[in-house]
Design a protein around this motif. Structure first.
Motif, PDB file in Angstrom:
ATOM      1  N   GLY A 362       0.837  -1.215   0.000  1.00  0.00           N
ATOM      2  CA  GLY A 362       0.000   0.000   0.000  1.00  0.00           C
ATOM      3  C   GLY A 362       0.861   1.251   0.000  1.00  0.00           C
ATOM      4  O   GLY A 362       0.620   2.206  -0.759  1.00  0.00           O
ATOM      5  N   MET A 363       1.898   1.244   0.832  1.00  0.00           N
ATOM      6  CA  MET A 363       2.769   2.437   0.919  1.00  0.00           C
ATOM      7  C   MET A 363       3.533   2.635  -0.387  1.00  0.00           C
ATOM      8  O   MET A 363       3.673   3.757  -0.873  1.00  0.00           O
ATOM      9  N   ASN A 364       4.000   1.554  -0.959  1.00  0.00           N
ATOM     10  CA  ASN A 364       4.721   1.675  -2.236  1.00  0.00           C
ATOM     11  C   ASN A 364       3.802   2.224  -3.324  1.00  0.00           C
ATOM     12  O   ASN A 364       4.212   3.063  -4.125  1.00  0.00           O
ATOM     13  N   ARG A 365       2.551   1.769  -3.338  1.00  0.00           N
ATOM     14  CA  ARG A 365       1.599   2.275  -4.343  1.00  0.00           C
ATOM     15  C   ARG A 365       1.381   3.763  -4.142  1.00  0.00           C
ATOM     16  O   ARG A 365       1.397   4.552  -5.093  1.00  0.00           O
ATOM     17  N   ARG A 366       1.192   4.145  -2.864  1.00  0.00           N
ATOM     18  CA  ARG A 366       0.919   5.555  -2.560  1.00  0.00           C
ATOM     19  C   ARG A 366       2.024   6.463  -3.094  1.00  0.00           C
ATOM     20  O   ARG A 366       1.779   7.547  -3.598  1.00  0.00           O
ATOM     21  N   TRP A 367       3.256   5.999  -3.007  1.00  0.00           N
ATOM     22  CA  TRP A 367       4.390   6.844  -3.418  1.00  0.00           C
ATOM     23  C   TRP A 367       4.910   6.503  -4.826  1.00  0.00           C
ATOM     24  O   TRP A 367       5.935   7.024  -5.254  1.00  0.00           O
ATOM     25  N   GLY A 368       4.209   5.603  -5.474  1.00  0.00           N
ATOM     26  CA  GLY A 368       4.593   5.260  -6.852  1.00  0.00           C
ATOM     27  C   GLY A 368       5.912   4.511  -6.948  1.00  0.00           C
ATOM     28  O   GLY A 368       6.639   4.633  -7.932  1.00  0.00           O
ATOM     29  N   HIS A 369       6.207   3.727  -5.913  1.00  0.00           N
ATOM     30  CA  HIS A 369       7.459   2.945  -5.939  1.00  0.00           C
ATOM     31  C   HIS A 369       7.163   1.482  -6.298  1.00  0.00           C
ATOM     32  O   HIS A 369       6.180   0.932  -5.801  1.00  0.00           O
ATOM     33  N   SER A 370       8.009   0.881  -7.115  1.00  0.00           N
ATOM     34  CA  SER A 370       7.901  -0.576  -7.292  1.00  0.00           C
ATOM     35  C   SER A 370       8.538  -1.231  -6.063  1.00  0.00           C
ATOM     36  O   SER A 370       9.333  -0.589  -5.352  1.00  0.00           O
ATOM     37  N   ILE A 371       8.222  -2.501  -5.847  1.00  0.00           N
ATOM     38  CA  ILE A 371       8.791  -3.172  -4.664  1.00  0.00           C
ATOM     39  C   ILE A 371      10.309  -3.164  -4.756  1.00  0.00           C
ATOM     40  O   ILE A 371      11.021  -2.852  -3.789  1.00  0.00           O
ATOM     41  N   SER A 372      10.813  -3.482  -5.966  1.00  0.00           N
ATOM     42  CA  SER A 372      12.277  -3.607  -6.060  1.00  0.00           C
ATOM     43  C   SER A 372      12.967  -2.251  -5.928  1.00  0.00           C
ATOM     44  O   SER A 372      14.053  -2.170  -5.329  1.00  0.00           O
ATOM     45  N   ASP A 373      12.328  -1.175  -6.426  1.00  0.00           N
ATOM     46  CA  ASP A 373      12.952   0.161  -6.241  1.00  0.00           C
ATOM     47  C   ASP A 373      12.993   0.526  -4.763  1.00  0.00           C
ATOM     48  O   ASP A 373      13.986   1.059  -4.252  1.00  0.00           O
ATOM     49  N   ALA A 374      11.884   0.210  -4.069  1.00  0.00           N
ATOM     50  CA  ALA A 374      11.827   0.544  -2.639  1.00  0.00           C
ATOM     51  C   ALA A 374      12.882  -0.251  -1.866  1.00  0.00           C
ATOM     52  O   ALA A 374      13.591   0.302  -1.012  1.00  0.00           O
ATOM     53  N   VAL A 375      13.003  -1.531  -2.198  1.00  0.00           N
ATOM     54  CA  VAL A 375      13.989  -2.378  -1.498  1.00  0.00           C
ATOM     55  C   VAL A 375      15.402  -1.888  -1.794  1.00  0.00           C
ATOM     56  O   VAL A 375      16.255  -1.799  -0.888  1.00  0.00           O
ATOM     57  N   LYS A 376      15.644  -1.533  -3.052  1.00  0.00           N
ATOM     58  CA  LYS A 376      16.984  -1.056  -3.433  1.00  0.00           C
ATOM     59  C   LYS A 376      17.361   0.182  -2.622  1.00  0.00           C
ATOM     60  O   LYS A 376      18.464   0.280  -2.067  1.00  0.00           O
ATOM     61  N   ALA A 377      16.391   1.110  -2.524  1.00  0.00           N
ATOM     62  CA  ALA A 377      16.667   2.352  -1.791  1.00  0.00           C
ATOM     63  C   ALA A 377      16.923   2.045  -0.308  1.00  0.00           C
ATOM     64  O   ALA A 377      17.841   2.613   0.308  1.00  0.00           O
ATOM     65  N   ALA A 378      16.136   1.123   0.253  1.00  0.00           N
ATOM     66  CA  ALA A 378      16.317   0.788   1.678  1.00  0.00           C
ATOM     67  C   ALA A 378      17.697   0.181   1.906  1.00  0.00           C
ATOM     68  O   ALA A 378      18.398   0.537   2.865  1.00  0.00           O
ATOM     69  N   VAL A 379      18.087  -0.707   1.026  1.00  0.00           N
ATOM     70  CA  VAL A 379      19.388  -1.370   1.183  1.00  0.00           C
ATOM     71  C   VAL A 379      20.520  -0.355   1.010  1.00  0.00           C
ATOM     72  O   VAL A 379      21.493  -0.335   1.784  1.00  0.00           O
ATOM     73  N   GLN A 380      20.353   0.541   0.023  1.00  0.00           N
ATOM     74  CA  GLN A 380      21.392   1.560  -0.177  1.00  0.00           C
ATOM     75  C   GLN A 380      21.467   2.527   1.008  1.00  0.00           C
ATOM     76  O   GLN A 380      22.518   3.051   1.345  1.00  0.00           O
ATOM     77  N   GLY A 381      20.302   2.696   1.668  1.00  0.00           N
ATOM     78  CA  GLY A 381      20.268   3.607   2.826  1.00  0.00           C
ATOM     79  C   GLY A 381      20.792   2.958   4.100  1.00  0.00           C
ATOM     80  O   GLY A 381      20.910   3.622   5.126  1.00  0.00           O
ATOM     81  N   GLY A 382      21.061   1.668   4.080  1.00  0.00           N
ATOM     82  CA  GLY A 382      21.666   1.029   5.259  1.00  0.00           C
ATOM     83  C   GLY A 382      20.846  -0.070   5.893  1.00  0.00           C
ATOM     84  O   GLY A 382      21.219  -0.570   6.968  1.00  0.00           O
ATOM     85  N   ALA A 383      19.719  -0.477   5.259  1.00  0.00           N
ATOM     86  CA  ALA A 383      18.949  -1.604   5.835  1.00  0.00           C
ATOM     87  C   ALA A 383      19.851  -2.838   5.865  1.00  0.00           C
ATOM     88  O   ALA A 383      20.583  -3.108   4.911  1.00  0.00           O
ATOM     89  N   THR A 384      19.787  -3.585   6.974  1.00  0.00           N
ATOM     90  CA  THR A 384      20.690  -4.740   7.126  1.00  0.00           C
ATOM     91  C   THR A 384      19.969  -6.057   6.895  1.00  0.00           C
ATOM     92  O   THR A 384      20.594  -7.113   6.859  1.00  0.00           O
ATOM     93  N   ILE A 385      18.650  -6.006   6.786  1.00  0.00           N
ATOM     94  CA  ILE A 385      17.851  -7.201   6.445  1.00  0.00           C
ATOM     95  C   ILE A 385      16.534  -6.680   5.873  1.00  0.00           C
ATOM     96  O   ILE A 385      16.087  -5.575   6.246  1.00  0.00           O
ATOM     97  N   VAL A 386      15.949  -7.430   4.948  1.00  0.00           N
ATOM     98  CA  VAL A 386      14.702  -6.961   4.320  1.00  0.00           C
ATOM     99  C   VAL A 386      13.665  -8.078   4.420  1.00  0.00           C
ATOM    100  O   VAL A 386      13.983  -9.253   4.245  1.00  0.00           O
ATOM    101  N   GLN A 387      12.431  -7.668   4.717  1.00  0.00           N
ATOM    102  CA  GLN A 387      11.310  -8.624   4.696  1.00  0.00           C
ATOM    103  C   GLN A 387      10.270  -8.116   3.703  1.00  0.00           C
ATOM    104  O   GLN A 387       9.856  -6.956   3.779  1.00  0.00           O
ATOM    105  N   LEU A 388       9.871  -8.984   2.768  1.00  0.00           N
ATOM    106  CA  LEU A 388       8.790  -8.605   1.852  1.00  0.00           C
ATOM    107  C   LEU A 388       7.472  -8.986   2.509  1.00  0.00           C
ATOM    108  O   LEU A 388       7.162 -10.166   2.668  1.00  0.00           O
TER     109      LEU A 388
END
Ligand SMILES: Cc1ncc(COP(=O)(O)OP(=O)(O)O)c(N)n1
Ligand code: 3NM
Ligand code: MG
Length: 565
Positions: A362-388
């Protein structure tokens, strides 16, 4: 002499043969207050039950039945291949892959690799006989499969034992020449095949050279020749014949001919281009034996075995083991994915929980992000683990999105977990799953995913944390630490609840629920060593710039951790 295991006050069970049972002195049994013995006996091997022998006052046993599970069982009588692509080793792997127990009688030990056969040491005949007796006199064998039978004496021993201990089916792979061209059984063995084994066999699976040798050198060059050969072999007394056409010249397809005495079947499949074909013959025959042991008809067994070998060859076509011209393949179809995983040396490190990014469609849709773009940005920002955590997505789209996210995460050495969906985690070979109290039980997830995958479990109480540990979880998620709008009707446990669960937990903990830049610090400061980080959804994904928000949170967590130390 029988060794008696741990004694409990006046009741215990030991497992021993009837002879051994009778050899335990009665006085000893009574002095130990023994009331029940479990006796594994061959008396009732066909019913697959165990007999419980109960001690009466005078020490003599009475029996009662208890059903046990009948495991399909193949005995392979074959040679060992040190390179483990063919022979006994291939048979064991094929049976394991097909879910069947496999016992072994080793007829010869070969020094062998992907280049060829460097040496053969034939096992003395009386020791082959001893192995056969050990297995057949004790275990219930459904199907015997033969491979390398290097001497006429060994063929005779096999024949005698099969008469003494009849089995449901005999699968004969008439191994004579290895795929590298080395001779593994001389001409004298041919006579043994013809006289003793073929009339007993339920199926024989020769390749073109072997079929030709059994038929006194008749030429087999076309599919029509294969059909004639199958009929001639059937005339020798074997009930079913599978002539394998893998070596047929100028054929685009792999063509095998199956003859059951009535109908001839042409089984075609596309040829898989690979050097990794060492052991296909042994595997095919073992797989037929395994399917027969499970109760399949002969034609079904042959079809399943062909399909299994083709799938394994296709899966293994790029793997590289050994420097010779013919490599082994991967029966269990796991090696390739393990190699892909090699970017992550340690399967789970609790410090991975430091900044745990949980997605929300829902949040990704609201901001027009694809799942993979959102995950990429989180990982680049320092996320150390990701859950879909994708609650409203089609399964097909989920698997595809997970595969793309996996590539991104692997490139950064960050584990990727799937929320709730064990099937999706398996389909995309994710690093693990996160499950809650009403999802699949953690021990079932562990059984499905195996020991390598990461499993996280949501816990709000010390009891749940204890259960998660018992079930084989790797970490727990504890919350809601603060109220949240992301998960409906979520119970807030607060910082105190979090601390209580952390203190009780034997597993590392990640805090979740309403955590953001402005309130993350007190969470990290609760001062419990197994609290390893925070999991967040809206704090990073409910924003235009996921990268910036993740960086901000990372900075706060780093500062808070430094302050605590
Ligand atoms: C890290 C982490 N902790 C807790 C949860 C919640 O899981 P669950 O209770 O199964 O609820 P849903 O997320 O499935 O709604 C989580 N996802 N991640
Ligand atoms: C998915 C989830 N599980 C929770 C729990 O308490 O187990 S709270 C929660 C939602 C977390 O989202 P946010 O970071 O936006 O508050
Ligand atoms: Mg869940």
């Amino acid at each position: 002499m029988v060794s008696i295991p741990e004694l409990h006050s006046n009741f215990f069970i030991i497992s021993l043969s009837l002879n051994h049972y009778q050899s335990v002195p009665q006085g000893f049994r009574q002095s130990k207050g023994l009331s029940l013995l479990l006796v594994n006996s061959r008396i009732n091997r066909n019913k697959h039950t165990r007999i419980f022998m109960e001690m009466q006052g005078n020490g003599s046993p009475t029996t009662s039945n208890q059903s046990t599970i009948n495991i399909p069982h193949v005995l392979t009588v074959a040679g060992s291949d040190s390179g483990a692509g063919a022979g006994i080793q291939a048979d064991l792997k094929a049976c394991a892959a097909r879910g069947v127990y496999c016992s072994t009688v080793i007829t010869a030990v070969t020094a062998q690799n992907t280049v060829g056969v460097q040496g053969v040491n034939v096992v003395p005949e009386d020791f082959v006989a001893e192995q056969m007796k050990s297995v057949l006199s004790d275990m219930h064998v459904d199907v015997v499969k033969t491979g390398m039978l290097p001497s006429i004496g060994i063929v005779k021993i096999l024949h005698q034992h099969l008469r003494e201990y009849p089995v449901r089916a005999l699968v004969v792979d008439p191994v004579m020449v290895s795929t590298s061209g080395d001779v593994l059984a001389g001409p004298s063995v041919l006579a043994g095949f013809r006289e003793d084994l073929l009339p007993m066999a339920d199926i024989i699976t020769p390749n073109l050279k072997e079929a030709s040798a059994l038929l006194d050198g008749v030429k087999i060059k076309t599919v029509s020749d294969m059909r004639s050969a199958a009929k001639l072999l059937h005339d020798m007394g074997v009930r079913n014949v599978l002539v394998k056409g893998g070596d047929l010249p100028d054929s685009l397809d792999a063509v095998d001919i199956f003859f059951d005495g009535e109908h001839l079947y042409e089984l075609r499949s596309s040829r898989i281009k690979t050097r990794n074909t060492h052991g296909t013959g042994c595997t095919l025959a073992s797989c037929i034996a395994a399917e027969l042991a499970k109760g399949a008809s002969m034609l079904e067994a042959v079809k399943v075995a062909k399909c299994f070998v083709e799938t394994a060859l296709d899966y293994s076509k790029e793997i590289f083991i050994g420097n010779g011209p013919q490599g082994p393949f991967d029966h269990l179809m796991k090696l390739k994915s393990n190699a892909h995983n090699s970017g992550r040396q340690v399967r789970f490190n609790p410090s991975d929980l430091f900044l745990y990014a949980v997605t929300d469609s829902g949040m990704n849709r609201r901001w027009g992000h694809s799942i993979s773009d959102a995950v990429k940005a989180a990982v680049q920002g320092g996320a150390t683990i990701v859950q879909l955590r994708e609650k409203d997505i089609d399964t097909r789209d989920f698997v595809e999105a997970a595969k793309s996210c996996l590539q991104i995460c692997r490139a950064h050495g960050v584990p990727l977990l799937i929320n709730d969906r064990i099937d999706v985690a398996l389909a995309c070979d994710a690093d693990g799953v996160h499950i809650g109290q009403s999802d699949m039980p953690a021990h079932t997830a562990r059984a499905l995913l195996g020991p390598e995958k990461i499993i996280g479990v949501s816990c709000k109480t010390p009891e749940q944390a204890e259960q998660a540990w018992i079930a084989g979880a790797d970490y727990i998620g504890c919350g809601g630490v603060y109220p949240t709008n992301t998960k409906a009707n979520n119970l807030t446990v607060g910082l105190d609840g979090l601390k209580t669960v952390c203190l009780a937990s034997k597993l590392p903990v990640v805090a979740i629920g309403g955590i953001k830049v402005s309130n993350a610090r007190p969470v990290m400061e609760i001062g419990v060593p197994n609290l390893k980080g925070v999991a967040v959804v809206s704090a990073i994904f409910d924003s235009e710039c996921v990268l910036t928000e993740t960086r901000k949170l990372h900075a706060v967590l780093t500062e808070a951790t430094a302050a605590v130390k």
